[in-house]
Design an enzyme around this catalytic site. Structure first.
Site, PDB file in Angstrom:
ATOM      1  N   ILE A 186      28.205  35.866  40.381  1.00  0.00           N
ATOM      2  CA  ILE A 186      29.084  36.036  41.537  1.00  0.00           C
ATOM      3  C   ILE A 186      29.259  37.512  41.875  1.00  0.00           C
ATOM      4  O   ILE A 186      29.239  37.912  43.044  1.00  0.00           O
ATOM      5  CB  ILE A 186      30.453  35.378  41.283  1.00  0.00           C
ATOM      6  CG1 ILE A 186      30.309  33.857  41.272  1.00  0.00           C
ATOM      7  CG2 ILE A 186      31.474  35.802  42.338  1.00  0.00           C
ATOM      8  CD1 ILE A 186      31.599  33.123  40.932  1.00  0.00           C
ATOM      9  N   VAL A 189      26.251  38.913  43.685  1.00  0.00           N
ATOM     10  CA  VAL A 189      26.287  38.536  45.099  1.00  0.00           C
ATOM     11  C   VAL A 189      27.330  39.369  45.838  1.00  0.00           C
ATOM     12  O   VAL A 189      27.098  39.816  46.966  1.00  0.00           O
ATOM     13  CB  VAL A 189      26.595  37.030  45.249  1.00  0.00           C
ATOM     14  CG1 VAL A 189      26.790  36.665  46.724  1.00  0.00           C
ATOM     15  CG2 VAL A 189      25.476  36.192  44.641  1.00  0.00           C
ATOM     16  N   HIS A 190      28.463  39.583  45.209  1.00  0.00           N
ATOM     17  CA  HIS A 190      29.544  40.374  45.799  1.00  0.00           C
ATOM     18  C   HIS A 190      29.085  41.804  46.100  1.00  0.00           C
ATOM     19  O   HIS A 190      29.344  42.346  47.178  1.00  0.00           O
ATOM     20  CB  HIS A 190      30.724  40.389  44.827  1.00  0.00           C
ATOM     21  CG  HIS A 190      31.872  41.235  45.249  1.00  0.00           C
ATOM     22  ND1 HIS A 190      32.598  40.998  46.399  1.00  0.00           N
ATOM     23  CD2 HIS A 190      32.447  42.336  44.671  1.00  0.00           C
ATOM     24  CE1 HIS A 190      33.560  41.900  46.517  1.00  0.00           C
ATOM     25  NE2 HIS A 190      33.478  42.731  45.485  1.00  0.00           N
ATOM     26  N   ILE A 191      28.400  42.413  45.142  1.00  0.00           N
ATOM     27  CA  ILE A 191      27.895  43.775  45.332  1.00  0.00           C
ATOM     28  C   ILE A 191      26.842  43.818  46.431  1.00  0.00           C
ATOM     29  O   ILE A 191      26.843  44.709  47.298  1.00  0.00           O
ATOM     30  CB  ILE A 191      27.316  44.324  44.013  1.00  0.00           C
ATOM     31  CG1 ILE A 191      28.426  44.469  42.974  1.00  0.00           C
ATOM     32  CG2 ILE A 191      26.604  45.655  44.233  1.00  0.00           C
ATOM     33  CD1 ILE A 191      27.928  44.819  41.584  1.00  0.00           C
TER      34      ILE A 191
END
Length: 240
Positions: A186, A189-191
Site C-alpha cells: 500500500i 502505491v501511495h508513494i
C-alpha cells in the site's frame, strides 16, 4: 482582484497587481508544520521497520541487519520501532480520521476510476480534501498497523512470550507477516501516486499546494478554503 483570477480550466494562472507585471501564483495551505513533522516521523519509522523486518523475514536480506548493528541488535530494536510507529500513527489518526470518513462523492469518484488513471479530472465529481484512494490508504494502514501492533506484542518474547501458547504465537507471526507485506504494498502505491500526480509532494514538503492543483484535484475543498480566505482577507500569493 479575487481568488478566481488564478483559476482557469483547472490550471494555475499568474496573478497581476495593477502596478506590477511580475507574475504571482496563489498557494493554498494544506498541512501545518506539526502535521508534516508527524507524517515524516511516521514515514521514517515505517521505513526502518520495513528494513529491519525484511532482514529477519528471509536469509536473502539478512545483510540489512548491518544497518542496525547486526542480527541480535535488529531483533531487539525492531519491536521498539513498532511501538514508536504505533504512537506516531495514533497522533496522525487523531488529526485526520474525520476528513477520511467515506461519503457519496467517494462512490462517484470510484465509479470513474478509468478517468482517474487517464487524468480526466474534468469528468470527476468535486472532492473534499481527500479522494477515495487516499481514504483507502488511510483506513487500510490504520487496520494493518493495528494488526501488526497487537500481533507484534504477542510474539515479543522478551516481555510477553510467557503469556500465550506457541501455537498462538505462530498464528500471530503469520498474521504479522501478512499484514506487513500488504502494508508495504500500500505504501509503495501511495508513494507512486504522490509522484504521479504532479505537485502533490509539495504539500508534505512545504505545506502548501498551488491554487490550480487544488482546483483540479480537490475542488470542493478548495472552494471551502477559498471562501474562508476571502472572508478573512488572507490570500497567500507569492512571486513565481
Amino acid at each position: 482582484m479575487t481568488i478566481q483570477n488564478d483559476i482557469r480550466d483547472g490550471e494555475s494562472r499568474p496573478l497581476h497587481h495593477a502596478k506590477s507585471a511580475a507574475p504571482e501564483v496563489l498557494y493554498v495551505p494544506r498541512y501545518t508544520g506539526v502535521q508534516r513533522v508527524n507524517h515524516w516521523i511516521t514515514a521514517i519509522l515505517f521505513t526502518v521497520l520495513t528494513l529491519s523486518g525484511l532482514a529477519m523475514f528471509t536469509p536473502y536480506l539478512f545483510s540489512l541487519t548491518g544497518l542496525f548493528g547486526g542480527g541480535q541488535a535488529t531483533r531487539a530494536i525492531h519491536p521498539w520501532f513498532g511501538v514508536a510507529l504505533a504512537v506516531s500513527f495514533f497522533f496522525l489518526f487523531v488529526r485526520f480520521w474525520k476528513l477520511n470518513i467515506p461519503n457519496k462523492d467517494d462512490v462517484a469518484w470510484s465509479m470513474k476510476i478509468g478517468d482517474v488513471v487517464t487524468n480526466r479530472e474534468d469528468r470527476l465529481p468535486e472532492l473534499g480534501k481527500y479522494n477515495a484512494g487516499q481514504k483507502g490508504v488511510f483506513w487500510g494502514q490504520t487496520a494493518l498497523i493495528g494488526v501488526m501492533f497487537v500481533t507484534g506484542l504477542v510474539i515479543w518474547n522478551t516481555y510477553f512470550g510467557g503469556l500465550t501458547s506457541i501455537e498462538t504465537q505462530r498464528w500471530a507471526l503469520l498474521a504479522h507477516s501478512l499484514a506487513a507485506v500488504i502494508a508495504i504494498a500500500i505504501i509503495v502505491v501511495h508513494i507512486y501516486a504522490g509522484i504521479w500526480v504532479r505537485g502533490t509532494g509539495r504539500a508534505m514538503v512545504r505545506g502548501t499546494v498551488t491554487g490550480g492543483w487544488a482546483y483540479r484535484h480537490h475542488r470542493k475543498w478548495f472552494r471551502q478554503i477559498a471562501g474562508g480566505k476571502a472572508r478573512h482577507g488572507s490570500v497567500d500569493k507569492r512571486g513565481s
